[in-house]
Write an enzyme that holds these catalytic residues in place. Sequence first.
Site, PDB file in Angstrom:
ATOM      1  N   ASP A   3      -8.515  -9.323  -1.282  1.00 27.33           N
ATOM      2  CA  ASP A   3      -7.915  -8.032  -1.631  1.00 27.33           C
ATOM      3  C   ASP A   3      -7.399  -8.105  -3.058  1.00 27.33           C
ATOM      4  O   ASP A   3      -6.194  -8.123  -3.309  1.00 27.33           O
ATOM      5  CB  ASP A   3      -6.780  -7.692  -0.650  1.00 27.33           C
ATOM      6  CG  ASP A   3      -6.210  -6.293  -0.871  1.00 27.33           C
ATOM      7  OD1 ASP A   3      -6.801  -5.520  -1.645  1.00 27.33           O
ATOM      8  OD2 ASP A   3      -5.161  -5.982  -0.284  1.00 27.33           O
ATOM      9  N   GLU A  11      -1.207 -16.043  -3.404  1.00 22.38           N
ATOM     10  CA  GLU A  11      -0.725 -14.891  -4.170  1.00 22.38           C
ATOM     11  C   GLU A  11      -0.238 -15.369  -5.529  1.00 22.38           C
ATOM     12  O   GLU A  11       0.440 -16.390  -5.627  1.00 22.38           O
ATOM     13  CB  GLU A  11       0.409 -14.180  -3.421  1.00 22.38           C
ATOM     14  CG  GLU A  11       1.196 -13.169  -4.220  1.00 22.38           C
ATOM     15  CD  GLU A  11       0.346 -12.062  -4.805  1.00 22.38           C
ATOM     16  OE1 GLU A  11       0.617 -11.632  -5.936  1.00 22.38           O
ATOM     17  OE2 GLU A  11      -0.620 -11.621  -4.127  1.00 22.38           O
ATOM     18  N   TYR A  54      -5.262 -13.191  -2.756  1.00 20.37           N
ATOM     19  CA  TYR A  54      -4.510 -12.061  -3.332  1.00 20.37           C
ATOM     20  C   TYR A  54      -3.687 -11.434  -2.205  1.00 20.37           C
ATOM     21  O   TYR A  54      -3.756 -10.250  -1.928  1.00 20.37           O
ATOM     22  CB  TYR A  54      -5.435 -11.028  -3.975  1.00 20.37           C
ATOM     23  CG  TYR A  54      -6.463 -11.607  -4.930  1.00 20.37           C
ATOM     24  CD1 TYR A  54      -6.132 -11.853  -6.256  1.00 20.37           C
ATOM     25  CD2 TYR A  54      -7.754 -11.895  -4.507  1.00 20.37           C
ATOM     26  CE1 TYR A  54      -7.065 -12.379  -7.148  1.00 20.37           C
ATOM     27  CE2 TYR A  54      -8.700 -12.416  -5.379  1.00 20.37           C
ATOM     28  CZ  TYR A  54      -8.355 -12.660  -6.696  1.00 20.37           C
ATOM     29  OH  TYR A  54      -9.285 -13.178  -7.558  1.00 20.37           O
ATOM     30  N   GLN A  84       0.834  -1.206   0.000  1.00 23.93           N
ATOM     31  CA  GLN A  84       0.000   0.000   0.000  1.00 23.93           C
ATOM     32  C   GLN A  84       0.873   1.261   0.000  1.00 23.93           C
ATOM     33  O   GLN A  84       1.880   1.321   0.705  1.00 23.93           O
ATOM     34  CB  GLN A  84      -0.914   0.000   1.219  1.00 23.93           C
ATOM     35  CG  GLN A  84      -1.992  -1.065   1.184  1.00 23.93           C
ATOM     36  CD  GLN A  84      -3.090  -0.753   0.184  1.00 23.93           C
ATOM     37  OE1 GLN A  84      -3.251   0.379  -0.270  1.00 23.93           O
ATOM     38  NE2 GLN A  84      -3.866  -1.776  -0.158  1.00 23.93           N
ATOM     39  N   CYS A 109      -9.780  -1.330  -4.195  1.00 22.72           N
ATOM     40  CA  CYS A 109      -9.273  -0.015  -4.574  1.00 22.72           C
ATOM     41  C   CYS A 109     -10.034   0.558  -5.755  1.00 22.72           C
ATOM     42  O   CYS A 109      -9.638   1.591  -6.296  1.00 22.72           O
ATOM     43  CB  CYS A 109      -7.780  -0.088  -4.896  1.00 22.72           C
ATOM     44  SG  CYS A 109      -7.400  -1.160  -6.305  1.00 22.72           S
TER      45      CYS A 109
END
Length: 464
Positions: free
Chosen positions: A393, A350, A326, A293, A420
């Site tokens: 995410d 991931e 994720y 982030q 996002c």
Amino acid sequence: MTARTSTTPAATPEAGGHSGEEAVLDVGPVAHGGHCVARHEGRVIFVRHAIPGEKVRVRLTDAEDNAKFWRADVIEVLEASPDRVEHFWRPADSGRAWQQGRPPVGGAEFGHIALPRQRSLKADVLAEQLRRLAGVELSPAVEPVGAGTGDGGAAPDGGTGLGWRTRASFSVTPGGKLGMHAHRSGHIVPVREMPLATDAINALQLWNLDLQGIERVEVAAPANGSRPLVLLAPAPGTKAKRLAAVAAQLPGDVSVASFDPVTEDVTQLRGRTWVQESAAGHDYRVTGAGFWQIHRDAPDTLVGAVTDFLHGGGFLHAGAVVADLYAGAGLFTAVLADAVGETGSVLSVEGAPGTSRDARKNLHAAPQVEIIQGRVERVLRQKPRDFDALILDPPRAGAGKAVVGQLVAAHPRAIAYVSCDPASFARDVGYFRQSGWDLAGLRAFDLYPHTHHLETVALLAPRP
């Protein structure tokens, strides 16, 4: 360390048609993507650098005769909104930039709007996307981030919305100077500061470097003050000697590496090929362009919102079976491992190989964690199980219908969804609702001041 707010140039503006012409417009509502909607002679025009309710003169930047809509930049404000302020960054100020004969740089498209109105516009976009794509009538406020972030309060940025980026991405001009792309353009504008970036990034003074032979520069300066990393993407044919010469211009306490933006392969030039980040009581290794982030306060903010939802609903406890999908370098995985203890289990998935290797290093001391590198949909097919809770995410494109179906089939009691992008998020909420789930909680955060972006954390649960 690729930033979520970075944009790759999609087209060169003023390619033909009516591009370059001017028009006077009455600005309508805000739209997803950093634009406002206006109409001219029956045609929709998406206008950047405006505020709803204004009358403006615009320059058409993408206006082909056969296009469904046109795009435009404000070049003069004829009737200003009371929420209009002087832009903090001259290269990103549309009116000033076009007076100099060039488009503004991207990445600060809301810099002309007072911060409270920025957040209200983002809230409007989120509400509209939820209503249109998910059939949900909800208007959550977009919360400022960081202690004392009331406008003018005692935040690290002084309430200005500046100095929050711990990561930044730059292009390089043909003359070898640091620059940034204009929106949807191949045009690179030289820059000599990045006001949204932390002092540690600006202190590197990358604009003073001779960057000939380099196509792109990525920089990360962790909020914990640990060693920064500069990544150099060389142009084809650039020799090792030229890379070493660029690295030698940087301070000795800065790590430097070359990287391939396509494969994300990283080659050490000096120091480390990774940075050490800290959040939620854990340290994390993040290699090269691996995701983290970009707002200095984002990791702790998002972890807090997710765990509040899951703990508050009784979904996260010792012995629970949970998953982090994720997962990146393991930001949420580490916190989940703490919560479930050694009697529980955490599946961490991931897709990026390098980032997954980081997660293995970061979680090596947590035996309850199983880390798998691969696509989420493939891993869920190969390892079916019932979960108490999931954290989701995904990248900006969202999870998608197939993954949502797999998640529902895994029978979790709840899902914490971190997003996002309000459009892909709302679309996925619609898929969950079609499968008998509901939005049980939602918070929105202004993790990207002076841009149109925001972050949401949602709690989804099956209907009783």
